[in-house]
Design an enzyme around this catalytic site. Sequence first.
Site, mmCIF file in Angstrom:
data_model
loop_
_atom_site.group_PDB
_atom_site.id
_atom_site.type_symbol
_atom_site.label_atom_id
_atom_site.label_comp_id
_atom_site.label_asym_id
_atom_site.label_seq_id
_atom_site.Cartn_x
_atom_site.Cartn_y
_atom_site.Cartn_z
ATOM 1 N N LYS A 24 31.855 6.306 -17.129
ATOM 2 C CA LYS A 24 30.444 6.412 -17.531
ATOM 3 C C LYS A 24 30.295 6.076 -19.006
ATOM 4 C CE LYS A 24 28.408 9.782 -14.430
ATOM 5 N NZ LYS A 24 27.959 11.168 -14.293
ATOM 6 N N GLU A 51 27.580 24.833 -15.487
ATOM 7 C CA GLU A 51 27.290 24.810 -14.058
ATOM 8 C C GLU A 51 25.962 24.087 -13.839
ATOM 9 O OE1 GLU A 51 26.878 27.946 -10.451
ATOM 10 O OE2 GLU A 51 27.442 28.729 -12.425
ATOM 11 N N ASP A 80 22.286 12.657 -14.533
ATOM 12 C CA ASP A 80 22.529 13.325 -13.259
ATOM 13 C C ASP A 80 22.107 12.353 -12.175
ATOM 14 O OD1 ASP A 80 23.567 15.746 -12.077
ATOM 15 O OD2 ASP A 80 21.597 15.946 -11.157
ATOM 16 N N SER A 81 22.916 12.258 -11.144
ATOM 17 C CA SER A 81 22.639 11.235 -10.141
ATOM 18 C C SER A 81 23.089 11.697 -8.772
ATOM 19 C CB SER A 81 23.366 9.945 -10.518
ATOM 20 O OG SER A 81 24.746 10.196 -10.673
ATOM 21 N N PHE A 165 33.068 4.230 -7.075
ATOM 22 C CA PHE A 165 33.509 5.590 -6.780
ATOM 23 C C PHE A 165 32.499 6.194 -5.806
ATOM 24 C CE2 PHE A 165 30.399 8.236 -9.125
ATOM 25 C CZ PHE A 165 29.745 7.256 -9.854
ATOM 26 N N GLY A 166 32.711 7.444 -5.452
ATOM 27 C CA GLY A 166 31.744 8.186 -4.636
ATOM 28 C C GLY A 166 31.413 7.474 -3.328
ATOM 29 N N ASP A 168 30.138 4.529 -2.910
ATOM 30 C CA ASP A 168 30.062 3.059 -3.030
ATOM 31 C C ASP A 168 30.622 2.293 -1.829
ATOM 32 O OD1 ASP A 168 28.686 3.152 -5.379
ATOM 33 O OD2 ASP A 168 30.388 2.705 -6.675
ATOM 34 N N LYS A 189 27.705 -4.485 -10.783
ATOM 35 C CA LYS A 189 27.112 -3.176 -10.456
ATOM 36 C C LYS A 189 26.352 -2.629 -11.660
ATOM 37 C CE LYS A 189 27.991 1.572 -9.111
ATOM 38 N NZ LYS A 189 28.928 2.706 -9.055
ATOM 39 N N HIS A 194 21.425 2.208 -10.484
ATOM 40 C CA HIS A 194 20.471 3.275 -10.816
ATOM 41 C C HIS A 194 20.688 3.792 -12.240
ATOM 42 C CE1 HIS A 194 24.170 4.615 -9.115
ATOM 43 N NE2 HIS A 194 23.927 5.907 -9.254
HETATM 44 P P1 IMP Z 1 27.030 13.110 -11.236
HETATM 45 O O1 IMP Z 1 25.765 12.476 -11.676
HETATM 46 O O2 IMP Z 1 28.210 12.657 -12.025
HETATM 47 O O3 IMP Z 1 26.909 14.596 -11.083
HETATM 48 O O4 IMP Z 1 27.340 12.502 -9.779
HETATM 49 C C1 IMP Z 1 26.772 12.998 -8.613
HETATM 50 C C2 IMP Z 1 27.410 12.414 -7.380
HETATM 51 O O5 IMP Z 1 26.535 11.401 -6.854
HETATM 52 C C3 IMP Z 1 28.752 11.709 -7.544
HETATM 53 O O6 IMP Z 1 29.820 12.594 -7.443
HETATM 54 C C4 IMP Z 1 28.738 10.758 -6.375
HETATM 55 O O7 IMP Z 1 29.071 11.441 -5.199
HETATM 56 C C5 IMP Z 1 27.268 10.352 -6.292
HETATM 57 N N1 IMP Z 1 27.012 9.147 -7.114
HETATM 58 C C6 IMP Z 1 26.232 9.048 -8.218
HETATM 59 N N2 IMP Z 1 26.231 7.790 -8.699
HETATM 60 C C7 IMP Z 1 27.043 7.088 -7.896
HETATM 61 C C8 IMP Z 1 27.482 5.721 -7.888
HETATM 62 O O8 IMP Z 1 27.136 4.888 -8.743
HETATM 63 N N3 IMP Z 1 28.323 5.389 -6.892
HETATM 64 C C9 IMP Z 1 28.749 6.260 -5.946
HETATM 65 N N4 IMP Z 1 28.407 7.530 -5.900
HETATM 66 C C10 IMP Z 1 27.546 7.948 -6.870
#
Ligand code: IMP
Length: 207
Positions: A24, A51, A80-81, A165-166, A168, A189, A194
């Site tokens: 990030k 938290e 946050d996403s 990641f996540g 994707d 990407k 987003h």
């Molecule tokens: P955080 O914003 O780091 O808390 O991420 C929240 C969760 O949303 C991540 O652990 C992923 O599961 C999902 N996420 C957020 N952005 C992405 C992305 O760009 N790719 C894939 N998963 C995402």
Amino acid sequence: MEQAASASPPVAGRIVLASGNAGKLRELAALLAPRGFQLVLQSELGIEAPEETGSTFEENALLKARHAARLSGLPALADDSGIEVDALDGRPGVWSARYAGESATDLENLELMLAELAAVSDARRTARYRCVIALVRSADDPAPLLGSGVWEGHIASFPRGSGGFGYDPIFLPLGQEGRSAAEMSAQDKNAVSHRARALQHLLAQLP
Ligand code: IMP
């Protein structure tokens, strides 16, 4: 919920990023450097993440930014996403990282989503990533800036690709002709994600 201010005094120089995620940092630092900002990870300053008790992306982004600003004495940026799936009534949303349990892995989350959508047709598998980025000048900044961005797509029926990641590997972004987000280069990407859109939205509000 707090409202973003339309005219905040300028922020310049060092900003703490309320994250321990070097990926990030790279992504956001590239977009912020031309504006004269240097990002430093909160983990490098020994700051642990708070938290995430909010029930919206805005609340969580703000609480993370205020926490980092309080402990560092620097302006702070936090994102946050998550992913919202229409056939799941918008779940997992802010709980995306914890979808399959408090300490779930990316793979466990992704497999649970595929299982929940097993009976859902391709046409009804619409989804979107959503991101909110908050910038505070200090912990008690009464006028934080908020930027938001979405990235529309579909949930695939099986994972593909090894990038990102996540979620994707099962996220098929609109306009990518069936390529999953994990099959896109980091550069591609980062140009449309987003997170990139949320940051552009935030930067457009800076004086
Ligand atoms: P955080 O914003 O780091 O808390 O991420 C929240 C969760 O949303 C991540 O652990 C992923 O599961 C999902 N996420 C957020 N952005 C992405 C992305 O760009 N790719 C894939 N998963 C995402």
